[in-house]
Design an enzyme around this catalytic site. Sequence first.
Site, PDB file in Angstrom:
ATOM      1  N   ASN A 210      26.660  29.576  -5.534  1.00  0.00           N
ATOM      2  CA  ASN A 210      25.423  28.839  -5.255  1.00  0.00           C
ATOM      3  C   ASN A 210      24.347  29.823  -4.804  1.00  0.00           C
ATOM      4  O   ASN A 210      24.597  31.025  -4.727  1.00  0.00           O
ATOM      5  CB  ASN A 210      25.674  27.751  -4.205  1.00  0.00           C
ATOM      6  CG  ASN A 210      26.223  28.346  -2.920  1.00  0.00           C
ATOM      7  OD1 ASN A 210      25.548  29.093  -2.228  1.00  0.00           O
ATOM      8  ND2 ASN A 210      27.484  28.035  -2.612  1.00  0.00           N
ATOM      9  N   LYS A 289      40.008  37.498 -19.764  1.00  0.00           N
ATOM     10  CA  LYS A 289      38.669  36.960 -20.029  1.00  0.00           C
ATOM     11  C   LYS A 289      38.774  35.793 -21.012  1.00  0.00           C
ATOM     12  O   LYS A 289      39.488  35.889 -22.024  1.00  0.00           O
ATOM     13  CB  LYS A 289      37.780  38.061 -20.615  1.00  0.00           C
ATOM     14  CG  LYS A 289      36.363  37.594 -20.821  1.00  0.00           C
ATOM     15  CD  LYS A 289      35.496  38.632 -21.481  1.00  0.00           C
ATOM     16  CE  LYS A 289      34.192  37.979 -21.917  1.00  0.00           C
ATOM     17  NZ  LYS A 289      33.413  38.807 -22.790  1.00  0.00           N
ATOM     18  N   LYS A 338      28.080  13.106   8.139  1.00  0.00           N
ATOM     19  CA  LYS A 338      28.926  14.315   8.197  1.00  0.00           C
ATOM     20  C   LYS A 338      29.271  14.664   9.643  1.00  0.00           C
ATOM     21  O   LYS A 338      30.380  15.096   9.938  1.00  0.00           O
ATOM     22  CB  LYS A 338      28.216  15.505   7.527  1.00  0.00           C
ATOM     23  CG  LYS A 338      28.248  15.417   6.019  1.00  0.00           C
ATOM     24  CD  LYS A 338      27.477  16.531   5.343  1.00  0.00           C
ATOM     25  CE  LYS A 338      27.247  16.149   3.887  1.00  0.00           C
ATOM     26  NZ  LYS A 338      26.391  17.065   3.169  1.00  0.00           N
ATOM     27  N   LYS A 342      33.195  14.690  10.349  1.00  0.00           N
ATOM     28  CA  LYS A 342      33.816  15.994  10.613  1.00  0.00           C
ATOM     29  C   LYS A 342      33.979  16.272  12.111  1.00  0.00           C
ATOM     30  O   LYS A 342      34.335  17.396  12.489  1.00  0.00           O
ATOM     31  CB  LYS A 342      33.007  17.106   9.929  1.00  0.00           C
ATOM     32  CG  LYS A 342      32.972  16.963   8.396  1.00  0.00           C
ATOM     33  CD  LYS A 342      32.510  18.233   7.692  1.00  0.00           C
ATOM     34  CE  LYS A 342      32.493  18.036   6.180  1.00  0.00           C
ATOM     35  NZ  LYS A 342      32.294  19.270   5.434  1.00  0.00           N
TER      36      LYS A 342
HETATM   37  N1  CTP Z   1      32.013  23.262   4.634  1.00  0.00           N
HETATM   38  C1  CTP Z   1      33.247  23.841   4.861  1.00  0.00           C
HETATM   39  N2  CTP Z   1      34.194  23.882   3.876  1.00  0.00           N
HETATM   40  C2  CTP Z   1      33.954  23.354   2.656  1.00  0.00           C
HETATM   41  C3  CTP Z   1      32.701  22.768   2.404  1.00  0.00           C
HETATM   42  C4  CTP Z   1      31.750  22.737   3.406  1.00  0.00           C
HETATM   43  O1  CTP Z   1      33.487  24.310   5.963  1.00  0.00           O
HETATM   44  N3  CTP Z   1      34.878  23.413   1.729  1.00  0.00           N
HETATM   45  C5  CTP Z   1      31.004  23.210   5.712  1.00  0.00           C
HETATM   46  C6  CTP Z   1      29.745  24.001   5.455  1.00  0.00           C
HETATM   47  O2  CTP Z   1      29.851  25.320   5.970  1.00  0.00           O
HETATM   48  C7  CTP Z   1      28.683  23.190   6.165  1.00  0.00           C
HETATM   49  C8  CTP Z   1      29.176  21.769   6.024  1.00  0.00           C
HETATM   50  O3  CTP Z   1      30.580  21.873   5.819  1.00  0.00           O
HETATM   51  O4  CTP Z   1      28.612  23.488   7.548  1.00  0.00           O
HETATM   52  C9  CTP Z   1      28.586  21.058   4.844  1.00  0.00           C
HETATM   53  O5  CTP Z   1      29.179  19.810   4.756  1.00  0.00           O
HETATM   54  P1  CTP Z   1      29.665  19.158   3.392  1.00  0.00           P
HETATM   55  O6  CTP Z   1      30.136  17.798   3.705  1.00  0.00           O
HETATM   56  O7  CTP Z   1      30.662  19.956   2.687  1.00  0.00           O
HETATM   57  O8  CTP Z   1      28.357  19.189   2.600  1.00  0.00           O
HETATM   58  P2  CTP Z   1      28.172  19.441   1.106  1.00  0.00           P
HETATM   59  O9  CTP Z   1      28.948  20.628   0.642  1.00  0.00           O
HETATM   60  O10 CTP Z   1      26.724  19.491   0.893  1.00  0.00           O
HETATM   61  O11 CTP Z   1      28.915  18.183   0.474  1.00  0.00           O
HETATM   62  P3  CTP Z   1      28.505  16.715   0.059  1.00  0.00           P
HETATM   63  O12 CTP Z   1      28.740  16.706  -1.379  1.00  0.00           O
HETATM   64  O13 CTP Z   1      29.491  15.868   0.807  1.00  0.00           O
HETATM   65  O14 CTP Z   1      27.095  16.445   0.480  1.00  0.00           O
END
Ligand code: CTP
Length: 396
Positions: A210, A289, A338, A342
């Site tokens: 990303n 590959k 969230k 979480k």
């Molecule tokens: N995060 C994490 N591990 C993952 C994904 C995200 O620790 N596999 C953490 C990120 O570092 C951030 C937060 O979770 O602090 C983001 O929350 P998340 O619910 O994963 O957000 P998005 O990735 O944007 O997902 P969504 O599709 O639910 O909006």
Amino acid sequence: MLKGKTVIIGVTGSIAAYKAADLASRLVKEHAEVHVIMTRNATKFIHPITFETLTKQKCLTDTFDRNFQFEVEHVELAKKADLMIVAPASANILAKMAHGIADDMLSTTLLACTTCPVLVSPAMNTRMYEHPATQENLKILASRGVKIIEPASGRLACGDEGKGKLPDPSYLVQRILLEIACEKDLAGRKILVTAGPTREALDPVRYITNHSSGKMGYAIAAAAALRGAEVTLVSGPVAIEPPVGVKLIPITSAGDLFRAVTSCSDEQDIIIKAAAVADYRPASVSDEKMHKADGDLSIALERTEDTLQYLGDHKKEGQLLCGFAMETSGLEERALKKLKKKNLDMICANNVKVEGAGFGTDTNVVTMITADGMEQLPLLSKHEVAMRILDRLKAM
Ligand code: CTP
């Protein structure tokens, strides 16, 4: 960052003396009052006028010069200093410091410098640096609390390769900032910060990632270190330098991040998860590959470990957990969800579509959300955002 602070730079006879001009200039730009004291030999490498022009202060070279600002210059200056740094520090000044010899303006001032931090940045030929006499002297100085800045390695002025170069002045400034730039209100706290993107391999050539630059997480880690915290930074691949004074753990994938974070999460007082972690990775990684064929291609993805969810589920007594949420719509509602799901203490939400927020910028527009409410911060530099997040967590 050094407004109201007085820094003395001691410059000794080493070819690296010219770099001290850059150091002085950078400290002046941080609004420090900078006084430079040179040894007689240093004046053979760089003229005092260079420092006088940069610092707007008289450059001191002679203990018996009567044209001074203070009565007994070396004592008064030492009393006024918030920090003294000798850069470059020759083998000779290290020996004098270690044995209390005070026979010129620099060494007398150093002997009178008993209340502020003293840093030395040795720069000399590798053989002189590694000589047991120099190493013993450095040990003596370290045992008295003098901070030794390790020399860099590379090609030296004499043509030899090895240890003995003065580090880049920007690094010296970072070391000075760590000592005196901020109130050390997070001293004794352990803070873990995650930053940057993750990369999920498809084959040996390609990966899914990303746009995260890591700037927000790095700003938080840097700010926490400046405030005295013991900082661990778990970082995905980024193109920026890690802040000075933090322990860096580089990772690549979401799985690496999970393992790195959970191996040291128990001992942390605060965990701030600014990393943009992939939620999915390719279900299988090809050893070879992948070659194109006619028609479209679909890639099966599987969920990665959700590190933040795991941390929330296994939160230690008294530990604070702060997540990040980057959204394109429904910012506050989604972030609040969230926060609850979480088991977080705070979530910092930002909308990637807002001007000045989002990926790669040096600014951000963040809403800090806790169980008690929301605080919308204005457009701020990422450093200022980091400071506000830390203020809030400290208050909690
Ligand atoms: N995060 C994490 N591990 C993952 C994904 C995200 O620790 N596999 C953490 C990120 O570092 C951030 C937060 O979770 O602090 C983001 O929350 P998340 O619910 O994963 O957000 P998005 O990735 O944007 O997902 P969504 O599709 O639910 O909006």
